[in-house]
Scaffold this motif. Structure first.
Motif, mmCIF file in Angstrom:
data_model
loop_
_atom_site.group_PDB
_atom_site.id
_atom_site.type_symbol
_atom_site.label_atom_id
_atom_site.label_comp_id
_atom_site.label_asym_id
_atom_site.label_seq_id
_atom_site.Cartn_x
_atom_site.Cartn_y
_atom_site.Cartn_z
ATOM 1 N N UNK A 149 3.537 6.890 18.126
ATOM 2 C CA UNK A 149 4.036 7.291 16.814
ATOM 3 C C UNK A 149 3.314 6.514 15.707
ATOM 4 N N UNK A 150 2.914 5.276 15.997
ATOM 5 C CA UNK A 150 2.177 4.498 14.992
ATOM 6 C C UNK A 150 0.824 5.143 14.702
ATOM 7 N N UNK A 151 0.154 5.604 15.757
ATOM 8 C CA UNK A 151 -1.150 6.259 15.565
ATOM 9 C C UNK A 151 -0.976 7.575 14.791
ATOM 10 N N UNK A 152 0.088 8.324 15.113
ATOM 11 C CA UNK A 152 0.387 9.550 14.380
ATOM 12 C C UNK A 152 0.599 9.235 12.894
ATOM 13 N N UNK A 153 1.342 8.161 12.609
ATOM 14 C CA UNK A 153 1.627 7.784 11.221
ATOM 15 C C UNK A 153 0.348 7.381 10.486
ATOM 16 N N UNK A 154 -0.520 6.635 11.156
ATOM 17 C CA UNK A 154 -1.793 6.246 10.533
ATOM 18 C C UNK A 154 -2.614 7.483 10.181
ATOM 19 N N UNK A 155 -2.739 8.388 11.136
ATOM 20 C CA UNK A 155 -3.509 9.614 10.895
ATOM 21 C C UNK A 155 -2.815 10.495 9.860
ATOM 22 N N UNK A 156 -1.484 10.545 9.905
ATOM 23 C CA UNK A 156 -0.743 11.323 8.917
ATOM 24 C C UNK A 156 -0.975 10.812 7.512
ATOM 25 N N UNK A 157 -1.011 9.507 7.343
ATOM 26 C CA UNK A 157 -1.284 8.945 6.016
ATOM 27 C C UNK A 157 -2.693 9.294 5.555
ATOM 28 N N UNK A 158 -3.655 9.230 6.457
ATOM 29 C CA UNK A 158 -5.027 9.582 6.082
ATOM 30 C C UNK A 158 -5.120 11.054 5.684
ATOM 31 N N UNK A 159 -4.486 11.932 6.476
ATOM 32 C CA UNK A 159 -4.507 13.363 6.153
ATOM 33 C C UNK A 159 -3.813 13.604 4.815
ATOM 34 N N UNK A 160 -2.640 13.010 4.633
ATOM 35 C CA UNK A 160 -1.875 13.209 3.397
ATOM 36 C C UNK A 160 -2.648 12.730 2.173
ATOM 37 N N UNK A 161 -3.253 11.553 2.250
ATOM 38 C CA UNK A 161 -3.998 11.027 1.106
ATOM 39 C C UNK A 161 -5.231 11.885 0.817
ATOM 40 N N UNK A 162 -5.936 12.300 1.863
ATOM 41 C CA UNK A 162 -7.104 13.152 1.657
ATOM 42 C C UNK A 162 -6.688 14.485 1.049
ATOM 43 N N UNK A 163 -5.615 15.059 1.559
ATOM 44 C CA UNK A 163 -5.090 16.321 1.039
ATOM 45 C C UNK A 163 -4.725 16.178 -0.440
ATOM 46 N N UNK A 164 -3.985 15.144 -0.773
ATOM 47 C CA UNK A 164 -3.563 14.941 -2.166
ATOM 48 C C UNK A 164 -4.763 14.685 -3.075
ATOM 49 N N UNK A 165 -5.771 13.980 -2.567
ATOM 50 C CA UNK A 165 -6.972 13.735 -3.368
ATOM 51 C C UNK A 165 -7.710 15.045 -3.639
ATOM 52 N N UNK A 166 -7.854 15.886 -2.619
ATOM 53 C CA UNK A 166 -8.517 17.178 -2.802
ATOM 54 C C UNK A 166 -7.737 18.028 -3.800
ATOM 55 N N UNK A 167 -6.401 18.052 -3.660
ATOM 56 C CA UNK A 167 -5.576 18.833 -4.589
ATOM 57 C C UNK A 167 -5.751 18.326 -6.024
ATOM 58 N N UNK A 168 -5.721 17.011 -6.198
ATOM 59 C CA UNK A 168 -5.862 16.429 -7.535
ATOM 60 C C UNK A 168 -7.214 16.789 -8.138
ATOM 61 N N UNK A 169 -8.260 16.706 -7.320
ATOM 62 C CA UNK A 169 -9.594 17.037 -7.824
ATOM 63 C C UNK A 169 -9.704 18.520 -8.175
ATOM 64 N N UNK A 170 -9.100 19.382 -7.367
ATOM 65 C CA UNK A 170 -9.146 20.820 -7.631
ATOM 66 C C UNK A 170 -8.345 21.190 -8.879
ATOM 67 N N UNK A 171 -7.192 20.577 -9.039
ATOM 68 C CA UNK A 171 -6.294 20.957 -10.126
ATOM 69 C C UNK A 171 -6.719 20.408 -11.480
ATOM 70 N N UNK B 262 0.829 -1.211 0.000
ATOM 71 C CA UNK B 262 0.000 0.000 0.000
ATOM 72 C C UNK B 262 0.857 1.254 0.000
ATOM 73 N N UNK B 263 0.241 2.362 -0.338
ATOM 74 C CA UNK B 263 0.924 3.655 -0.277
ATOM 75 C C UNK B 263 0.610 4.268 1.080
ATOM 76 N N UNK B 264 1.534 4.133 2.004
ATOM 77 C CA UNK B 264 1.389 4.672 3.354
ATOM 78 C C UNK B 264 2.747 5.197 3.821
ATOM 79 N N UNK B 265 3.177 6.325 3.278
ATOM 80 C CA UNK B 265 4.539 6.800 3.511
ATOM 81 C C UNK B 265 4.878 7.096 4.970
ATOM 82 N N UNK B 266 3.944 7.624 5.734
ATOM 83 C CA UNK B 266 4.230 7.877 7.146
ATOM 84 C C UNK B 266 4.513 6.567 7.888
ATOM 85 N N UNK B 267 3.643 5.595 7.653
ATOM 86 C CA UNK B 267 3.801 4.314 8.343
ATOM 87 C C UNK B 267 5.084 3.598 7.920
ATOM 88 N N UNK B 268 5.418 3.678 6.638
ATOM 89 C CA UNK B 268 6.663 3.073 6.168
ATOM 90 C C UNK B 268 7.863 3.732 6.823
#
Length: 187
Positions: free
Chosen positions: A100-122, A66-72
């Motif tokens: 730190x694992x919980x932070x990474x999980x939430x960070x991945x969710x925030x990052x993916x949501x952010x990138x999805x919103x950016x992609x949809x906007x752009x 999966x694409x989960x850069x924070x967790x990796x």
């Protein structure tokens, strides 16, 4: 022409959203954003130590992963730099995360949501294509690609799937924080 083919491949392989997540709480998003300067400062210290060259490779999805850069990154840090991992854990606990694992999980969710919103906007048209329900790129199409492009195409497809599968609830939750994330996330 090759870029257009890659783009088409990325768009035509996306799976539909199957899982519904509980929306990320505003307090979690705010805590994540607030933690980024301290996390970045630690990251710069890790890089300056020279240890990063030994174990930290670019965080792109490997085939079948999966694409989960924070967790990796957290997992690699735990394996190869446990003292820095412990320090990162202390930092994020200070921002209200349980680990730190919980932070990474939430960070991945925030990052993916952010990138999805950016992609949809752009590029709404391309986003619409990517968001439609498809199965996967036919294996014969991937086999036709030059060998040096197959991994890149598979990585792009994995990232595209991850963005499209970012739950609507997460995308909705981070929408008010887009400007803050634009500033806070490394480029």
């Amino acid at each position: 022409m090759l870029k257009k083919l890659l783009l088409l491949l990325c768009c035509s392989c996306v799976l539909s959203v199957q899982a519904q997540y509980v929306q990320i709480e505003q307090a979690t998003i705010e805590a994540y954003i607030s933690s980024l300067p301290d996390v970045d400062a630690l990251g710069q210290r890790v890089e300056a130590s020279g240890q990063v060259d030994q174990w930290f490779v670019e965080l792109v999805p490997m085939p079948g992963m999966p694409f989960n850069p924070h967790q990796q990154a957290v997992e690699r840090m735990a394996q190869h730099a446990p003292a820095y991992h412990a320090e990162l854990n202390k930092i994020v606990i200070g921002y209200g995360f349980t680990s730190v694992q919980r932070w990474a999980e939430m960070g991945d969710r925030v990052l993916l949501a952010y990138a999805a919103v950016k992609a949809e906007q752009e590029n709404p048209t391309l986003w619409q294509l990517a968001s439609q329900e498809y199965t996967q790129v036919p294996a014969e199409m991937v086999r036709m690609l030059p060998e040096n492009l197959k991994d890149e195409v598979n990585q792009a497809l994995t990232i595209t799937r991850a963005l499209v599968l970012a739950p609507r609830a997460d995308r909705y939750a981070i929408a008010p924080y887009m400007t803050q994330l634009d500033t806070a996330l490394p480029r």
